[in-house]
Scaffold this active site. Structure first.
Site, PDB file in Angstrom:
ATOM      1  N   ARG A 160       0.820  -1.211   0.000  1.00 48.05           N
ATOM      2  CA  ARG A 160       0.000   0.000   0.000  1.00 48.05           C
ATOM      3  C   ARG A 160       0.856   1.264   0.000  1.00 48.05           C
ATOM      4  O   ARG A 160       0.497   2.276   0.604  1.00 48.05           O
ATOM      5  CB  ARG A 160      -0.957   0.002   1.201  1.00 48.05           C
ATOM      6  N   SER A 239     -11.449  -0.372   2.852  1.00 47.87           N
ATOM      7  CA  SER A 239     -10.669  -0.638   4.060  1.00 47.87           C
ATOM      8  C   SER A 239     -10.107   0.678   4.606  1.00 47.87           C
ATOM      9  O   SER A 239      -9.320   1.341   3.933  1.00 47.87           O
ATOM     10  CB  SER A 239      -9.526  -1.607   3.745  1.00 47.87           C
ATOM     11  N   GLU A 343      -5.716   4.165   5.906  1.00 44.42           N
ATOM     12  CA  GLU A 343      -5.350   3.980   4.503  1.00 44.42           C
ATOM     13  C   GLU A 343      -5.761   5.177   3.640  1.00 44.42           C
ATOM     14  O   GLU A 343      -4.986   5.603   2.784  1.00 44.42           O
ATOM     15  CB  GLU A 343      -5.996   2.693   3.972  1.00 44.42           C
TER      16      GLU A 343
END
Length: 351
Positions: A160, A239, A343
């Site tokens: 990520r 998420s 995130e």
């Protein structure tokens, strides 16, 4: 190029949250994107780049500057090479590659947002990450004042993360190029255990591309991870927290906290994450810390389908959302000694 003043930004995000921008520019060509970026940089105006808005948390006060919405279009397939304009809808692009019989991104079906955002976050799901197939990224380098082409290796991909995320003020992605695989209509080897179970195959097997995509879409929909304007569980950024990556020492301390809290027979999820590191599940941590599906009584709550998604039930503000996120972070830290990291990108606010 289309310009609005005091323009609402909430409708441009999947959370449907956030105040207005002083100025909103919508660019439909690469040249318009570059012109808008140069204009902001030359005048010293703060710049916010918006693609699909699926990874943004914008403060209730909005953005004092120029918001640039990238609405470029273009999808070109040449053999197994795919080139996407940054503004292309990602889920539509995945569907096109499956129709063309090309493997490599089929398990990334249903992910909201634009193609240009995928290398920034190194988007991944169900055993695939875009870093495995991205060959080049064409971007405008704000520091050099020129368009550059970065190879996949130069993008600095990790979990990520990427060169673009590490230096968010430098690059504006214009185009993304992928190298896909012609496997006679079959998918890439299935890597994710949940996907393999749903398909009725073993990890490492290949399945028809359309079947792989359809299965992933079904799994995502079951978790509220496919956009549906009628379903408030999808008024989210997917998420909200990344899966924590811990050193062996940190994992040992975490493991001890798990046993003390949940009993000696409980084993937390653990996956290899590079030498000397292990990854665990943010969703598991949130659930075991007491934040179950549907948690909350206010206008921002945990999804009824997935503990990893924080949602706007229709009347939330960004501060409502952040209050919930802070509560979850504090609760997980108190329970397990692990600090969750958000995130989505935050604009004008922070946890």
């Amino acid at each position: 190029m289309h310009v609005l003043h005091d323009a609402p930004l909430a409708p441009l995000t999947t959370f449907r949250l956030g105040g207005p921008a002083t100025r909103l520019v919508t660019a439909v060509t690469d040249a318009e994107v570059i012109d808008a970026v140069r204009e902001a940089d030359d005048s010293g105006t703060p710049l916010l780049v918006i693609g699909g808005g699926s990874n943004l948390v914008i403060g209730d006060k909005g953005f004092d500057g120029t918001a640039l919405r990238i609405a470029t279009r273009g999808l070109e397939l040449r053999g197994t090479t795919l080139e996407l304009a940054a503004g292309e809808v990602w889920s539509d692009a995945v569907a096109r590659t499956v129709e063309a019989g090309l493997a490599g991104i089929e398990c990334l079906a249903g992910i909201p947002g634009s193609a240009g955002a995928t290398p920034i976050q190194n988007v991944g799901a169900y055993g695939q990450e875009v870093s495995a197939t991205i060959t080049e990224v064409v971007a405008y380098d704000r520091r050099a004042g020129e368009t550059v082409v970065l190879s996949g290796e130069e993008c600095g991909f990790s979990y990520r993360h990427s060169r673009f995320k590490a230096d968010p003020e430098r690059y504006v992605v214009l185009r993304v190029r992928f190298g896909l695989e012609d496997a006679d209509g079959l998918s890439a080897p299935v890597k994710y255990a949940e996907t393999a179970r749903a398909l009725g195959v073993e990890v490492g097997d290949r399945v028809p591309l359309a079947e792989a995509r359809a299965t992933v879409l079904k799994l995502r929909a079951g978790k509220g991870m496919v956009l549906d304007p009628e379903d408030h569980d999808t008024w989210s950024a997917g998420s909200f927290f990344t899966n924590p990556i811990l050193t062996e020492e940190e994992f040992a301390a975490f493991h001890a906290r798990v046993r003390a809290r949940l009993g000696d027979g409980v084993e937390p999820p653990a996956y290899p994450a590079g030498e000397g590191h292990r990854k665990t599940s943010a969703a598991w941590l949130i659930d075991k810390a007491g934040f179950t599906k549907g948690y909350g009584t206010g206008p921002a709550r945990i999804s009824t389908k997935h503990t990893l998604a924080l949602t706007n039930r229709g009347a939330a503000t960004t501060e409502d959302l952040l209050a919930l996120a802070r509560e979850v972070v504090a609760g997980v830290r108190e329970a397990f000694g692990v600090t969750l990291v958000n995130e989505p990108v935050t604009v004008g606010v922070s946890l």
